[in-house]
Design an enzyme around this catalytic site. Structure first.
Site, PDB file in Angstrom:
ATOM      1  CD  GLN A 157      -2.815  -1.060   2.447  1.00  0.00           C
ATOM      2  OE1 GLN A 157      -2.447  -1.683   3.426  1.00  0.00           O
ATOM      3  NE2 GLN A 157      -3.920  -0.326   2.460  1.00  0.00           N
ATOM      4  CG  LEU A 187      -5.623   2.784   6.062  1.00  0.00           C
ATOM      5  CD1 LEU A 187      -4.236   2.859   6.697  1.00  0.00           C
ATOM      6  CD2 LEU A 187      -6.518   3.890   6.604  1.00  0.00           C
ATOM      7  CG  HIS A 189      -7.656  -6.341   4.798  1.00  0.00           C
ATOM      8  ND1 HIS A 189      -8.894  -5.870   4.432  1.00  0.00           N
ATOM      9  CD2 HIS A 189      -6.771  -5.409   4.361  1.00  0.00           C
ATOM     10  CE1 HIS A 189      -8.753  -4.717   3.790  1.00  0.00           C
ATOM     11  NE2 HIS A 189      -7.474  -4.408   3.736  1.00  0.00           N
ATOM     12  CD  GLU A 190      -3.490  -4.788   6.336  1.00  0.00           C
ATOM     13  OE1 GLU A 190      -2.968  -4.410   5.269  1.00  0.00           O
ATOM     14  OE2 GLU A 190      -4.495  -4.222   6.823  1.00  0.00           O
TER      15      GLU A 190
END
Ligand code: NI
Length: 169
Positions: A51, A93, A134-135
């Protein structure tokens, strides 16, 4: 320490598959510190290196209420996932303002290195389990909206592109 810019969906760089971290050194520790600062600043519970446009297998998270339990996972590998699954509302995010339900294994066991290069094993349930999964998806180039229907994903894509165009004006 520094705040890092966070890539926004549908940026194609979010679909990059991260490479393993070769050596846990000062560069990696500095990156972890910057990622944690960026995550806390953005009020997130987790952030993957992908990200912030670094394509190495590394993520940071803090699911504590008090926001004082930072964790760094380097080269995380899933060693077990429960058969029972749970559906939870997720956000990201990199997908600002969008929240939707995603079904995942309820519990997972993950092996990783910490920022000292030591091997750690985490057995997670609840928010920690969801956050780790998720990460780890991000490190495989996967964003949570890819679990949603094509129609929902198209709506999200056009909404975010419109918001990004307005910001650029
Ligand atoms: Ni995310």
């Amino acid at each position: 320490m520094a705040l890092l810019p966070i890539l926004s969906y549908p940026d194609p760089r979010l679909h990059t598959v991260a490479k393993p971290v070769a050596v846990v050194d000062e560069r990696i520790r500095a990156l972890a510190a910057d990622m944690l600062e960026t995550m806390y600043d953005a009020k997130g519970v987790g952030l993957a290196a992908t990200q912030v446009n670094v394509h190495e297998r590394m993520l940071v998270l803090d699911v504590s209420e008090e926001r004082n339990q930072p964790q760094v996972l380097i080269n995380p590998e899933l060693v077990w996932a429960s058969e029972d699954r749970v559906k939870n509302e997720e956000g990201c995010l990199s997908v600002p303002g969008i929240f939707d339900g995603v079904e995942r294994p309820a519990r997972v066991k993950v092996q990783a290195l910490n920022e000292q290069g030591e091997s750690i094993t985490i057995e997670a349930d609840g928010l920690l389990s969801i956050c780790i999964q998720h990460e780890m998806d991000h490190l495989m180039g996967k964003v949570f909206v890819e679990y949603l229907s094509v129609l929902k994903r198209m709506r999200i894509k056009s909404k975010l592109l419109k918001a990004q165009r307005e910001l650029e004006r």
